[in-house]
Design an enzyme around this catalytic site. Structure first.
Site, PDB file in Angstrom:
ATOM      1  N   ARG A  40      -8.642  -0.027   6.369  1.00 38.48           N
ATOM      2  CA  ARG A  40      -7.565   0.830   5.581  1.00 38.48           C
ATOM      3  C   ARG A  40      -6.832   1.540   6.379  1.00 38.48           C
ATOM      4  O   ARG A  40      -6.026   2.241   5.690  1.00 38.48           O
ATOM      5  CB  ARG A  40      -8.491   1.478   4.739  1.00 38.48           C
ATOM      6  N   HIS A  87      -3.092   2.408   6.213  1.00 43.44           N
ATOM      7  CA  HIS A  87      -2.273   3.567   5.685  1.00 43.44           C
ATOM      8  C   HIS A  87      -1.193   4.246   6.764  1.00 43.44           C
ATOM      9  O   HIS A  87      -0.562   5.022   6.758  1.00 43.44           O
ATOM     10  CB  HIS A  87      -3.325   4.315   5.610  1.00 43.44           C
ATOM     11  N   ASP A  88      -1.744   4.029   8.324  1.00 42.45           N
ATOM     12  CA  ASP A  88      -0.776   4.392   8.931  1.00 42.45           C
ATOM     13  C   ASP A  88       0.091   3.549   9.126  1.00 42.45           C
ATOM     14  O   ASP A  88       1.547   4.332   9.500  1.00 42.45           O
ATOM     15  CB  ASP A  88      -1.737   3.966  11.006  1.00 42.45           C
ATOM     16  N   VAL A 123       3.597   4.158   6.530  1.00 44.38           N
ATOM     17  CA  VAL A 123       3.395   5.291   6.226  1.00 44.38           C
ATOM     18  C   VAL A 123       4.679   5.587   7.582  1.00 44.38           C
ATOM     19  O   VAL A 123       4.202   6.040   8.959  1.00 44.38           O
ATOM     20  CB  VAL A 123       2.634   7.074   6.087  1.00 44.38           C
ATOM     21  N   GLY A 132       6.049   3.419  10.358  1.00 49.28           N
ATOM     22  CA  GLY A 132       5.510   2.173  10.978  1.00 49.28           C
ATOM     23  C   GLY A 132       3.940   3.039  11.526  1.00 49.28           C
ATOM     24  O   GLY A 132       3.217   4.014  11.351  1.00 49.28           O
ATOM     25  N   ASN A 172      -5.241   9.734   0.957  1.00 49.84           N
ATOM     26  CA  ASN A 172      -6.475   9.613   1.632  1.00 49.84           C
ATOM     27  C   ASN A 172      -7.349  10.718   1.273  1.00 49.84           C
ATOM     28  O   ASN A 172      -8.356  10.391   1.802  1.00 49.84           O
ATOM     29  CB  ASN A 172      -5.290  10.370   2.763  1.00 49.84           C
ATOM     30  N   HIS A 222      -8.723  -6.046  -0.137  1.00 47.31           N
ATOM     31  CA  HIS A 222      -9.988  -5.195  -1.237  1.00 47.31           C
ATOM     32  C   HIS A 222     -11.409  -6.294  -1.499  1.00 47.31           C
ATOM     33  O   HIS A 222     -12.003  -5.730  -2.976  1.00 47.31           O
ATOM     34  CB  HIS A 222      -9.247  -5.298  -2.483  1.00 47.31           C
ATOM     35  N   THR A 223     -11.355  -7.097  -0.498  1.00 43.62           N
ATOM     36  CA  THR A 223     -12.959  -8.275  -0.534  1.00 43.62           C
ATOM     37  C   THR A 223     -14.075  -7.346   0.006  1.00 43.62           C
ATOM     38  O   THR A 223     -15.139  -7.848   0.049  1.00 43.62           O
ATOM     39  CB  THR A 223     -12.361  -9.462  -0.286  1.00 43.62           C
ATOM     40  N   ASP A 245     -15.192  -5.192  -4.293  1.00 43.21           N
ATOM     41  CA  ASP A 245     -16.552  -6.632  -4.911  1.00 43.21           C
ATOM     42  C   ASP A 245     -17.506  -7.112  -4.720  1.00 43.21           C
ATOM     43  O   ASP A 245     -18.363  -6.612  -3.899  1.00 43.21           O
ATOM     44  CB  ASP A 245     -15.647  -7.384  -3.311  1.00 43.21           C
ATOM     45  N   SER A 254     -19.361 -10.067  -3.000  1.00 35.36           N
ATOM     46  CA  SER A 254     -19.983  -9.533  -1.630  1.00 35.36           C
ATOM     47  C   SER A 254     -18.966  -8.418  -0.968  1.00 35.36           C
ATOM     48  O   SER A 254     -18.635  -9.139  -0.624  1.00 35.36           O
ATOM     49  CB  SER A 254     -19.926 -11.255  -1.211  1.00 35.36           C
TER      50      SER A 254
END
Length: 292
Positions: A24, A28-29, A32, A34, A58, A157-158, A210, A213
């Site tokens: 993440r 998230h880097d 925003v 690049g 964040n 998001h698994t 998830d 699993s």
């Protein structure tokens, strides 16, 4: 990158969520301004650094900074001033995905670190739970990431968790109607989520993204969407938007995990190239939390 792998393996032994946290951070880097390591900067008004860590998407949820610091310290001891914090994020994300059972890929290197961070840009650029499919698509396309990239990267998001505050309205106050829930949630799953995130309960309590699993990187996320068991609205919308091009991609990735892995790796390489600083642009930070 043996040093980085060893440190991530070690840290993930005491924190099962670590691999998802690191993935993440990279996302998230890059979203925003690049992939410039700006997400790692602490707020420093004197240096013109606002700090993206305090952005709504964040604040109180972005994590994994310590292992990045540890990797940076170890690399600076061996080869000072060579590996940027932005590159460390890209390397660490790939290691984290493969440790969790996902694909591997060759991480392109040579990114330089930015000297600024912008909280307002983070708020505007990062996806939000209630974003419509049109808004999600535009937040990706601004970085030249297409619909396949959107669906493949959402597949991250698994693994990992989400705070109840992100899905609270979806469960208890959908579209501003008190007591209403999102009709796209499978009824039995809705009851499970409502038990985990009760109305008036803790907004920082966490649920598995998830439930099938929760700590493995696999294609169960897409199978969950097919069963209307996506946890975040902006996940389920990929499958529940009738006639949208995302639906067939969800089906494709649900049926074929290697197809998902192949596309995910490809999309990660694309995302890792978003507006990178190279050559003499930016700097190689000595400490990922502050500019030199």
């Amino acid at each position: 990158m043996v040093i980085a792998r060893g440190l991530i393996e070690q840290a993930s032994r005491s924190d099962v969520r670590l691999t998802a946290k690191v993935m993440r951070l990279h996302f998230h880097d890059c979203f925003v301004n690049g992939c410039d390591g700006s997400v790692l900067l602490d707020a420093a008004p004197a240096d013109g650094v606002e700090g993206e860590k305090e952005a709504f998407q964040n604040a109180g949820s972005l994590d994994g900074f310590e292992v990045i610091d540890d990797i940076k310290t170890a690399l600076e001891n061996v080869c000072p001033g060579v590996v940027s914090c932005a590159d460390i994020l890209a390397i660490a994300a790939e290691i984290s995905i493969s440790l969790a059972g996902g694909p591997s890929w060759d991480v392109l290197l040579g990114r330089r670190d930015g000297r600024t961070a912008n909280r307002g840009d983070a708020v505007a650029a990062l996806p939000l739970g209630p974003d419509s499919l049109d808004i999600l698509t535009s937040k990706f396309s601004v970085h030249n990431l297409d619909t396949t990239d959107l669906v493949a990267l959402s597949g991250a998001h698994t693994f990992g968790r989400v705070q109840c505050g992100v899905i609270n309205n979806r469960l208890h106050n959908f579209s501003g109607n008190n007591g209403q829930s999102d009709p796209s949630i499978e009824p039995e799953f809705l009851q499970t989520l409502r038990r985990q995130c009760p109305q008036g309960g803790s907004l920082t309590a966490r649920v598995n993204l998830d439930p099938t699993s929760p700590d493995s990187f696999d294609n169960d996320y897409f199978k969950n969407l097919q069963n209307n068991r996506g946890v975040i609205e902006s996940d389920q919308i990929l499958f529940s938007s009738t006639g949208a091009p995302t639906v067939s991609l969800v089906n494709r990735f649900a049926e074929n995990q290697s197809e998902f892995f192949r596309n995910f790796a490809r999309s990660m390489i694309k995302m890792g190239n978003v507006r990178t600083l190279t050559g003499t642009e930016g700097e190689i930070r000595r400490d990922c939390r502050r500019v030199n």
